[in-house]
Design a protein around this motif. Structure first.
Motif, PDB file in Angstrom:
ATOM      1  N   UNK A 216      22.351 -26.276  11.489  1.00 45.71           N
ATOM      2  CA  UNK A 216      23.133 -27.175  12.319  1.00 45.71           C
ATOM      3  C   UNK A 216      24.065 -28.021  11.481  1.00 45.71           C
ATOM      4  N   UNK A 217      24.919 -28.760  12.168  1.00 50.00           N
ATOM      5  CA  UNK A 217      25.765 -29.715  11.471  1.00 50.00           C
ATOM      6  C   UNK A 217      26.944 -29.121  10.748  1.00 50.00           C
ATOM      7  N   UNK A 218      27.304 -27.870  11.035  1.00 51.89           N
ATOM      8  CA  UNK A 218      28.519 -27.269  10.480  1.00 51.89           C
ATOM      9  C   UNK A 218      29.486 -26.959  11.624  1.00 51.89           C
ATOM     10  N   UNK A 219      30.698 -26.550  11.263  1.00 50.54           N
ATOM     11  CA  UNK A 219      31.762 -26.340  12.257  1.00 50.54           C
ATOM     12  C   UNK A 219      32.007 -27.613  13.046  1.00 50.54           C
ATOM     13  N   UNK A 220      31.926 -28.756  12.357  1.00 51.02           N
ATOM     14  CA  UNK A 220      32.161 -30.061  12.997  1.00 51.02           C
ATOM     15  C   UNK A 220      33.291 -30.807  12.280  1.00 51.02           C
ATOM     16  N   UNK A 221      34.235 -30.034  11.749  1.00 54.90           N
ATOM     17  CA  UNK A 221      35.408 -30.645  11.154  1.00 54.90           C
ATOM     18  C   UNK A 221      35.543 -30.496   9.654  1.00 54.90           C
ATOM     19  N   UNK A 222      34.598 -29.771   9.027  1.00 49.77           N
ATOM     20  CA  UNK A 222      34.632 -29.711   7.557  1.00 49.77           C
ATOM     21  C   UNK A 222      35.555 -28.622   7.009  1.00 49.77           C
ATOM     22  N   UNK A 223      35.971 -27.671   7.851  1.00 49.28           N
ATOM     23  CA  UNK A 223      36.842 -26.589   7.382  1.00 49.28           C
ATOM     24  C   UNK A 223      36.044 -25.401   6.871  1.00 49.28           C
ATOM     25  N   UNK A 224      36.691 -24.211   6.896  1.00 48.18           N
ATOM     26  CA  UNK A 224      35.973 -22.982   6.552  1.00 48.18           C
ATOM     27  C   UNK A 224      35.510 -22.951   5.106  1.00 48.18           C
ATOM     28  N   UNK A 225      36.345 -23.407   4.182  1.00 47.20           N
ATOM     29  CA  UNK A 225      35.971 -23.349   2.765  1.00 47.20           C
ATOM     30  C   UNK A 225      34.701 -24.161   2.504  1.00 47.20           C
ATOM     31  N   UNK A 226      34.637 -25.368   3.067  1.00 44.97           N
ATOM     32  CA  UNK A 226      33.452 -26.211   2.888  1.00 44.97           C
ATOM     33  C   UNK A 226      32.244 -25.603   3.596  1.00 44.97           C
ATOM     34  N   UNK A 227      32.472 -25.029   4.778  1.00 47.26           N
ATOM     35  CA  UNK A 227      31.373 -24.400   5.504  1.00 47.26           C
ATOM     36  C   UNK A 227      30.797 -23.232   4.702  1.00 47.26           C
ATOM     37  N   UNK A 228      31.674 -22.364   4.187  1.00 44.54           N
ATOM     38  CA  UNK A 228      31.191 -21.237   3.385  1.00 44.54           C
ATOM     39  C   UNK A 228      30.485 -21.734   2.116  1.00 44.54           C
ATOM     40  N   UNK A 229      30.992 -22.813   1.527  1.00 49.30           N
ATOM     41  CA  UNK A 229      30.323 -23.373   0.359  1.00 49.30           C
ATOM     42  C   UNK A 229      28.895 -23.766   0.674  1.00 49.30           C
ATOM     43  N   UNK A 230      28.677 -24.354   1.843  1.00 42.34           N
ATOM     44  CA  UNK A 230      27.325 -24.709   2.274  1.00 42.34           C
ATOM     45  C   UNK A 230      26.494 -23.465   2.580  1.00 42.34           C
ATOM     46  N   UNK A 231      27.128 -22.473   3.213  1.00 41.79           N
ATOM     47  CA  UNK A 231      26.403 -21.247   3.566  1.00 41.79           C
ATOM     48  C   UNK A 231      26.072 -20.396   2.337  1.00 41.79           C
ATOM     49  N   UNK A 232      26.697 -20.696   1.210  1.00 46.67           N
ATOM     50  CA  UNK A 232      26.321 -19.997  -0.015  1.00 46.67           C
ATOM     51  C   UNK A 232      24.871 -20.304  -0.411  1.00 46.67           C
ATOM     52  N   UNK A 233      24.341 -21.456   0.042  1.00 48.88           N
ATOM     53  CA  UNK A 233      22.958 -21.789  -0.311  1.00 48.88           C
ATOM     54  C   UNK A 233      22.051 -22.035   0.896  1.00 48.88           C
ATOM     55  N   UNK A 234      22.595 -22.526   2.015  1.00 48.26           N
ATOM     56  CA  UNK A 234      21.734 -22.983   3.120  1.00 48.26           C
ATOM     57  C   UNK A 234      20.856 -21.885   3.732  1.00 48.26           C
TER      58      UNK A 234
END
Length: 376
Positions: A216-234
């Motif tokens: 949760x808590x993604x796709x809430x304004x952070x942008x795709x690059x930041x989202x993918x950066x988080x998904x690299x580990x989450x």
């Protein structure tokens, strides 16, 4: 897994997984996209038509359904499946995100959230316990625990405080959910973009024990690059033997990137909302049917697509009905967009099975880079 709910991983390609989530109401093939039926309907679509696109599961919204027509009324009329004439699995979200984004005069406390309805101003309280009770009345197959989701960007202290509150609410959700054979409860990882906070959240959820885990808590304004950066580990912080669901995502390229990073399930209003605003989503990217370039174009929206929109109607016709405000425009474009999404999911599943996900993603990117068909 809850009794009657089974999860099996049949293939892997890198971090990506092809899986099957079995429920008493049918199998959910993953990677899976869940069309959003916010108020017990996927807008502009009949339930049978949604199934024809290839959807295995729909998403319903606790917040909207509790306000109108009311969870008790839905229960008294046979539950959400009978109410909306959909006999396959349904996942309901907890209502927490909508309370934060839509409700008026909300007050957050340890107990839950007190808010006024955006419809009529009536006052309501949502807590982990009431969310579980409402979702039980609705009868959904997959229930989401109640959480709080701060909008990004937010400072680290706010994100940590919110995440820890959500973890306390996760335990209360688990306790209130109880023993419901044939129904699954998913926990929701929070922690913003912070790897250590995400890890702390994942450990807390795994200690409680859930049938599946959402990011949760993604796709809430952070942008795709930041989202993918988080998904690299989450995703990798979550238990490997349970489904992983990225909430509220997303655009086709978001989905392909997230699958490559280990996500199994998705939902988003984009395909249906775009259909109602004159936009067709195709393998060559989005197409705006309002554009005058389409008014004399006899070609289908996507010549490679077999959906009823593309097999029976021209771009010129779609342009006409979109510009005229005809209801059939929403019907045809929503059907097409949902068909495209389910075709994309099947392509991802097949590519993982064949061990060629990298090649599939390269082809996907190359087609989108071409842009729309040249004008006639």
């Amino acid at each position: 897994m809850a009794q009657g709910i089974d999860f099996q991983i049949s293939a892997r390609d890198g971090k990506a997984r092809r899986c099957a989530l079995s429920t008493p109401r049918g199998e959910i093939r993953t990677p899976a996209f869940m069309p959003v039926g916010t108020a017990a309907t996927v807008k502009a679509m009949l339930p049978g038509s949604v199934r024809e696109t290839g959807a295995d599961i729909l998403l319903g919204n606790t917040y909207h359904l509790m306000l109108r027509p009311g969870a008790q009324r839905v229960h008294d009329l046979g539950g959400l499946h009978r109410f909306m004439n959909w006999d396959r699995p349904i996942l309901t979200d907890s209502g927490g995100f909508q309370v934060m984004s839509l409700a008026d005069l909300r007050r957050l406390s340890e107990d839950g959230v007190k808010f006024r309805s955006h419809i009529d101003g009536s006052e309501h309280m949502l807590s982990p316990e009431t969310s579980m009770e409402i979702q039980k009345l609705l009868g959904s197959d997959i229930v989401m625990c109640f959480d709080e989701c701060p909008a990004l960007p937010a400072d680290r202290e706010r994100i940590a405080e919110s995440m820890r509150l959500s973890m306390r609410w996760a335990q209360r959700s688990r306790d209130a959910f109880g023993d419901r054979p044939g129904h699954a409860l998913f926990g929701i990882q929070q922690g913003g973009l912070e790897e250590d906070l995400r890890g702390e959240s994942a450990e807390a959820l795994a200690a409680i024990g859930f049938d599946g885990y959402a990011i949760g808590g993604l796709a809430v304004g952070e942008g795709q690059e930041a989202m993918f950066g988080c998904l690299d580990f989450a995703p990798g912080q979550l238990p490997d033997d349970k489904p992983r669901y990225l909430m509220g995502v997303g655009k086709p390229d978001d989905i392909v990137g997230a699958v490559r990073r280990g996500v199994d399930m998705f939902d988003c209003v984009l395909p249906s909302r775009s259909g109602r605003t004159g936009q067709g989503l195709t393998r060559r990217g989005p197409v705006n049917l309002r554009n005058a370039r389409h008014k004399d174009d006899p070609r289908p929206l996507d010549p490679e697509c077999a959906c009823p929109c593309c097999s029976g109607y021209s771009r010129a016709y779609l342009h006409h009905v979109v510009r005229s405000g005809e209801i059939i425009a929403s019907m045809l474009l929503t059907w097409h967009n949902l068909h495209y999404y389910q075709e994309l999911m099947q392509g991802l599943r097949d590519a993982i099975e064949a061990g060629r996900l990298d090649a599939f993603a390269a082809d996907f990117d190359a087609q989108r880079a071409q842009g729309d068909l040249p004008p006639v």
